[in-house]
Design a protein around this motif. Structure first.
Motif, PDB file in Angstrom:
ATOM      1  N   THR A 194       0.811  -1.224   0.000  1.00  0.00           N
ATOM      2  CA  THR A 194       0.000   0.000   0.000  1.00  0.00           C
ATOM      3  C   THR A 194       0.842   1.271   0.000  1.00  0.00           C
ATOM      4  O   THR A 194       0.527   2.202  -0.754  1.00  0.00           O
ATOM      5  CB  THR A 194      -0.987  -0.014   1.185  1.00  0.00           C
ATOM      6  N   PRO A 195       1.886   1.379   0.817  1.00  0.00           N
ATOM      7  CA  PRO A 195       2.676   2.616   0.769  1.00  0.00           C
ATOM      8  C   PRO A 195       3.269   2.920  -0.614  1.00  0.00           C
ATOM      9  O   PRO A 195       3.269   4.068  -1.056  1.00  0.00           O
ATOM     10  CB  PRO A 195       3.775   2.391   1.815  1.00  0.00           C
ATOM     11  N   LEU A 196       3.743   1.892  -1.304  1.00  0.00           N
ATOM     12  CA  LEU A 196       4.272   2.115  -2.656  1.00  0.00           C
ATOM     13  C   LEU A 196       3.167   2.567  -3.612  1.00  0.00           C
ATOM     14  O   LEU A 196       3.358   3.478  -4.418  1.00  0.00           O
ATOM     15  CB  LEU A 196       4.923   0.848  -3.195  1.00  0.00           C
ATOM     16  N   ALA A 197       2.005   1.925  -3.515  1.00  0.00           N
ATOM     17  CA  ALA A 197       0.884   2.278  -4.391  1.00  0.00           C
ATOM     18  C   ALA A 197       0.369   3.678  -4.080  1.00  0.00           C
ATOM     19  O   ALA A 197       0.054   4.449  -4.999  1.00  0.00           O
ATOM     20  CB  ALA A 197      -0.240   1.254  -4.248  1.00  0.00           C
ATOM     21  N   ALA A 198       0.280   4.040  -2.814  1.00  0.00           N
ATOM     22  CA  ALA A 198      -0.201   5.375  -2.440  1.00  0.00           C
ATOM     23  C   ALA A 198       0.756   6.456  -2.928  1.00  0.00           C
ATOM     24  O   ALA A 198       0.324   7.509  -3.408  1.00  0.00           O
ATOM     25  CB  ALA A 198      -0.384   5.473  -0.923  1.00  0.00           C
ATOM     26  N   ALA A 199       2.037   6.206  -2.814  1.00  0.00           N
ATOM     27  CA  ALA A 199       3.020   7.185  -3.291  1.00  0.00           C
ATOM     28  C   ALA A 199       2.904   7.363  -4.803  1.00  0.00           C
ATOM     29  O   ALA A 199       2.961   8.481  -5.315  1.00  0.00           O
ATOM     30  CB  ALA A 199       4.428   6.743  -2.906  1.00  0.00           C
ATOM     31  N   ARG A 200       2.717   6.273  -5.529  1.00  0.00           N
ATOM     32  CA  ARG A 200       2.573   6.364  -6.987  1.00  0.00           C
ATOM     33  C   ARG A 200       1.263   7.055  -7.363  1.00  0.00           C
ATOM     34  O   ARG A 200       1.203   7.825  -8.308  1.00  0.00           O
ATOM     35  CB  ARG A 200       2.649   4.964  -7.602  1.00  0.00           C
ATOM     36  N   PHE A 201       0.201   6.760  -6.616  1.00  0.00           N
ATOM     37  CA  PHE A 201      -1.088   7.417  -6.844  1.00  0.00           C
ATOM     38  C   PHE A 201      -0.908   8.933  -6.800  1.00  0.00           C
ATOM     39  O   PHE A 201      -1.488   9.668  -7.582  1.00  0.00           O
ATOM     40  CB  PHE A 201      -2.104   6.981  -5.773  1.00  0.00           C
ATOM     41  N   ASN A 202      -0.083   9.393  -5.870  1.00  0.00           N
ATOM     42  CA  ASN A 202       0.086  10.827  -5.632  1.00  0.00           C
ATOM     43  C   ASN A 202       1.269  11.426  -6.389  1.00  0.00           C
ATOM     44  O   ASN A 202       1.720  12.521  -6.083  1.00  0.00           O
ATOM     45  CB  ASN A 202       0.238  11.077  -4.129  1.00  0.00           C
ATOM     46  N   SER A 203       1.765  10.730  -7.397  1.00  0.00           N
ATOM     47  CA  SER A 203       2.906  11.232  -8.165  1.00  0.00           C
ATOM     48  C   SER A 203       2.479  12.424  -9.030  1.00  0.00           C
ATOM     49  O   SER A 203       1.294  12.570  -9.365  1.00  0.00           O
ATOM     50  CB  SER A 203       3.454  10.128  -9.069  1.00  0.00           C
ATOM     51  N   PRO A 204       3.422  13.285  -9.397  1.00  0.00           N
ATOM     52  CA  PRO A 204       3.081  14.419 -10.266  1.00  0.00           C
ATOM     53  C   PRO A 204       2.409  13.978 -11.575  1.00  0.00           C
ATOM     54  O   PRO A 204       1.478  14.630 -12.042  1.00  0.00           O
ATOM     55  CB  PRO A 204       4.436  15.078 -10.532  1.00  0.00           C
ATOM     56  N   GLU A 205       2.872  12.885 -12.144  1.00  0.00           N
ATOM     57  CA  GLU A 205       2.289  12.372 -13.392  1.00  0.00           C
ATOM     58  C   GLU A 205       0.806  12.017 -13.201  1.00  0.00           C
ATOM     59  O   GLU A 205      -0.035  12.365 -14.035  1.00  0.00           O
ATOM     60  CB  GLU A 205       3.064  11.142 -13.839  1.00  0.00           C
ATOM     61  N   ASN A 206       0.497  11.332 -12.114  1.00  0.00           N
ATOM     62  CA  ASN A 206      -0.896  10.953 -11.869  1.00  0.00           C
ATOM     63  C   ASN A 206      -1.755  12.139 -11.465  1.00  0.00           C
ATOM     64  O   ASN A 206      -2.929  12.211 -11.837  1.00  0.00           O
ATOM     65  CB  ASN A 206      -0.977   9.835 -10.841  1.00  0.00           C
ATOM     66  N   LYS A 207      -1.192  13.070 -10.720  1.00  0.00           N
ATOM     67  CA  LYS A 207      -1.943  14.292 -10.390  1.00  0.00           C
ATOM     68  C   LYS A 207      -2.343  15.025 -11.661  1.00  0.00           C
ATOM     69  O   LYS A 207      -3.470  15.505 -11.787  1.00  0.00           O
ATOM     70  CB  LYS A 207      -1.111  15.218  -9.496  1.00  0.00           C
ATOM     71  N   LYS A 208      -1.418  15.097 -12.623  1.00  0.00           N
ATOM     72  CA  LYS A 208      -1.719  15.757 -13.899  1.00  0.00           C
ATOM     73  C   LYS A 208      -2.801  14.996 -14.654  1.00  0.00           C
ATOM     74  O   LYS A 208      -3.727  15.593 -15.199  1.00  0.00           O
ATOM     75  CB  LYS A 208      -0.452  15.885 -14.744  1.00  0.00           C
ATOM     76  N   LEU A 209      -2.685  13.666 -14.693  1.00  0.00           N
ATOM     77  CA  LEU A 209      -3.694  12.851 -15.369  1.00  0.00           C
ATOM     78  C   LEU A 209      -5.075  13.080 -14.760  1.00  0.00           C
ATOM     79  O   LEU A 209      -6.040  13.335 -15.480  1.00  0.00           O
ATOM     80  CB  LEU A 209      -3.329  11.365 -15.285  1.00  0.00           C
ATOM     81  N   PHE A 210      -5.176  13.005 -13.447  1.00  0.00           N
ATOM     82  CA  PHE A 210      -6.466  13.210 -12.784  1.00  0.00           C
ATOM     83  C   PHE A 210      -7.013  14.618 -13.052  1.00  0.00           C
ATOM     84  O   PHE A 210      -8.198  14.785 -13.311  1.00  0.00           O
ATOM     85  CB  PHE A 210      -6.354  12.987 -11.278  1.00  0.00           C
ATOM     86  N   ALA A 211      -6.146  15.610 -12.996  1.00  0.00           N
ATOM     87  CA  ALA A 211      -6.592  16.987 -13.250  1.00  0.00           C
ATOM     88  C   ALA A 211      -7.026  17.166 -14.700  1.00  0.00           C
ATOM     89  O   ALA A 211      -8.080  17.756 -14.970  1.00  0.00           O
ATOM     90  CB  ALA A 211      -5.478  17.976 -12.893  1.00  0.00           C
TER      91      ALA A 211
END
Length: 101
Positions: A64-81
Motif C-alpha cells: 500500500t505505501p508504494l501504491a499510495a506514493a505512486r497514486f500521488n505522483s506528479p504524473e498521476n496528479k496531472k492525469l487526474f486533473a
C-alpha cells in the motif's frame, strides 16, 4: 478511480487519433504497438512477475505505501486533473488517507 481514469484517458487518445483523420484500424494498431509492453498474461502473483515487470520497465507496487506514493505522483496528479477527476489537493488528501490506513 485509477483504472477508470486510465481507460478514459486511453479512449480520449484513441478518439483524438480517429478525429484527427486516422482510420479506426490504424489508430487501434498504433495504440496497441505503443502499449503492448504492459500486457502480461501470466500469473501476477508468481515469482516471475517482479522480474518480468523489471524487464519491461514497469513498477511493481506490491504494498500500500508504494501504491499510495505512486497514486500521488506528479504524473498521476496531472492525469487526474486533465481528466477532471481530482485536483492535486484532492490527490494529496486521498494519499494521506491511504497512508493513515
Amino acid at each position: 478511480a485509477m483504472c477508470n481514469t486510465i481507460m478514459a484517458s486511453g479512449m480520449a487518445t484513441l478518439s483524438g487519433l480517429i478525429e484527427g483523420g486516422m482510420s479506426h484500424r490504424d489508430a487501434v494498431a498504433k495504440m496497441f504497438k505503443e502499449n503492448r509492453h504492459v500486457i502480461f498474461t501470466g500469473n501476477g502473483y508468481s515469482a516471475e512477475w517482479p522480474e518480468e515487470a523489471k524487464k519491461r520497465g514497469l513498477p511493481n507496487l506490491y504494498n500500500t505505501p508504494l501504491a499510495a506514493a505512486r497514486f500521488n505522483s506528479p504524473e498521476n496528479k496531472k492525469l487526474f486533473a486533465d481528466m477532471g477527476i481530482f485536483t492535486p489537493e484532492e490527490c494529496d488528501a486521498r494519499a494521506e488517507v491511504m497512508f493513515e490506513n
